[in-house]
Design a protein around this motif. Structure first.
Motif, PDB file in Angstrom:
ATOM      1  N   LEU A 150       0.823  -1.205   0.000  1.00 16.77           N
ATOM      2  CA  LEU A 150       0.000   0.000   0.000  1.00 16.77           C
ATOM      3  C   LEU A 150       0.861   1.260   0.000  1.00 16.77           C
ATOM      4  N   ALA A 151       2.073   1.176   0.569  1.00 14.79           N
ATOM      5  CA  ALA A 151       2.992   2.319   0.549  1.00 14.79           C
ATOM      6  C   ALA A 151       3.429   2.610  -0.882  1.00 14.79           C
ATOM      7  N   LYS A 152       3.658   1.565  -1.647  1.00 11.24           N
ATOM      8  CA  LYS A 152       4.017   1.743  -3.066  1.00 11.24           C
ATOM      9  C   LYS A 152       2.870   2.405  -3.818  1.00 11.24           C
ATOM     10  N   LEU A 153       1.650   1.994  -3.503  1.00 13.80           N
ATOM     11  CA  LEU A 153       0.480   2.572  -4.137  1.00 13.80           C
ATOM     12  C   LEU A 153       0.358   4.055  -3.781  1.00 13.80           C
ATOM     13  N   ALA A 154       0.654   4.388  -2.530  1.00 14.86           N
ATOM     14  CA  ALA A 154       0.560   5.775  -2.079  1.00 14.86           C
ATOM     15  C   ALA A 154       1.563   6.669  -2.776  1.00 14.86           C
ATOM     16  N   LEU A 155       2.672   6.095  -3.210  1.00 17.50           N
ATOM     17  CA  LEU A 155       3.724   6.868  -3.878  1.00 17.50           C
ATOM     18  C   LEU A 155       3.547   6.912  -5.390  1.00 17.50           C
ATOM     19  N   ALA A 156       2.553   6.190  -5.890  1.00 16.86           N
ATOM     20  CA  ALA A 156       2.382   6.071  -7.346  1.00 16.86           C
ATOM     21  C   ALA A 156       1.803   7.321  -7.990  1.00 16.86           C
ATOM     22  N   GLY A 157       1.126   8.157  -7.199  1.00 17.12           N
ATOM     23  CA  GLY A 157       0.551   9.378  -7.746  1.00 17.12           C
ATOM     24  C   GLY A 157      -0.761   9.139  -8.472  1.00 17.12           C
ATOM     25  N   MET A 158      -1.101  10.067  -9.338  1.00 24.94           N
ATOM     26  CA  MET A 158      -2.355   9.996 -10.098  1.00 24.94           C
ATOM     27  C   MET A 158      -2.312   8.839 -11.090  1.00 24.94           C
ATOM     28  N   GLY A 159      -3.494   8.265 -11.354  1.00 20.06           N
ATOM     29  CA  GLY A 159      -3.552   7.191 -12.330  1.00 20.06           C
ATOM     30  C   GLY A 159      -4.973   6.875 -12.742  1.00 20.06           C
ATOM     31  N   THR A 160      -5.116   5.934 -13.664  1.00 17.78           N
ATOM     32  CA  THR A 160      -6.438   5.486 -14.096  1.00 17.78           C
ATOM     33  C   THR A 160      -6.781   4.202 -13.362  1.00 17.78           C
ATOM     34  N   LEU A 161      -8.001   4.147 -12.842  1.00 17.06           N
ATOM     35  CA  LEU A 161      -8.477   2.997 -12.067  1.00 17.06           C
ATOM     36  C   LEU A 161      -9.643   2.376 -12.828  1.00 17.06           C
TER      37      LEU A 161
END
Length: 310
Positions: A150-161
């Motif tokens: 989840l930390a990696k996800l938090a650092l990923a920034g904006m994106g398409t879901l």
């Protein structure tokens, strides 16, 4: 509205014996669902049609499970409390490398959303529900440990879901020839494949990835990745697949496409689709799409093939 051949994509929540989610519930979960768990970002290689061993572009992608919660006032109008949905999250950065695509990196997420806007406004349910989302707020609520996905996800920034659904890939990639072929070992509804090809030709999808075409549990073909949409770079490949099929689509699918132009003619300034596309494309790009659509509707031909409407 959905029609014969292209119905609502069957979105199933995680868990046994759970009723399918409605489109409204899926949209709400994508926009506001709490990340329940995720994997580490995986690398997705996007195959090219030429050589099997040449360098290929790749992108990062997370599988995220989202949990529905009640609103702050305790209300739950969409009945998503406790429902779990799996979705694909593709960070805007780094995107597909420049040199492999005509779509500038910064425009790629907007192009995908624009393709979804066409599908949504026509009501043809070809592109899964997609939103733009940023999980950076998680930094304030979780331990930022490198071992925490989840930390990696938090650092990923904006994106398409994009909402996930159960299904099989339509194509197989032959690594000896570098080409992709339609699978014949599983049944699927051919008319929906033709509709998906026609849709991708209209929105100018890049479709380099064979995994983009999926057969859902009802045998209908959907397309997932559209980050190179409106580049019109895959027309030859899409036309090749179309020429191998009997180009027949339903009357309702044709009416859905025609509706897009009729609404625009009557209320161009207030047309929702034009507004949505304008947020992602320049004026020339919007006009190019509608010009191609009008040519198709008037001539009933694409890629030299005559479209049969029945």
């Amino acid at each position: 509205m959905p029609f014969e051949g292209i119905t609502q994509i069957p979105y199933h929540p995680c868990g046994k014996d759970m009723t399918p989610l409605t489109n409204r519930q899926v949209n709400e979960l994508l926009l506001h669902g709490k990340p329940y768990l995720t994997d580490y970002a995986s690398t997705v290689f996007l195959r090219r049609s030429e050589a099997p061993f040449n360098k290929v572009p790749c992108v990062s992608e997370f599988y995220v499970t989202l949990e529905g919660r009640k609103q702050k006032d305790g209300k739950d109008p969409t009945e998503i409390d406790g429902r779990l949905l799996t979705a694909r999250f593709r960070p805007d950065i780094p995107g597909i490398e420049q040199g492999f695509t005509r779509a500038p990196t910064a425009s790629q997420p907007k192009r995908h959303v624009a393709a979804y806007a066409v599908s949504m406004n026509a009501g043809v349910e070809i592109v899964p529900i997609t939103v733009q989302r940023n999980f950076s707020y998680l930094r304030e609520h979780i331990e930022m440990n490198p071992k925490n996905p989840l930390a990696k996800l938090a650092l990923a920034g904006m994106g398409t879901l994009t909402a996930s659904f159960e299904g099989e890939s339509l194509f197989v990639h032959d690594f000896n020839t570098g080409k992709r072929y339609v699978r014949e070992d599983i049944p699927f509804k051919r008319k929906t494949f033709v509709a998906a090809l026609l849709f991708d030709i209209l929105v100018g999808s890049g479709q380099r990835d064979a995994k983009s075409y999926k057969i859902d549990e009802d045998g209908r073909v959907r397309t997932i990745y559209h980050h190179e949409a409106f580049t019109y770079t895959a027309k030859d490949r899409l036309c090749e697949h179309l020429s191998q099929e009997f180009p027949e689509i339903s009357t309702e699918f044709w009416k859905a496409l025609a509706k897009l132009t009729k609404v625009r003619e009557l209320e161009e300034k207030n047309d929702r689709l034009t507004y949505e596309l304008s947020k992602c494309l320049d004026k020339d790009g919007v006009n190019k799409f509608f010009t191609r659509l009008e040519l198709l509707l008037s001539g009933k031909r694409v890629c030299g093939e005559e479209i049969t409407v029945c």
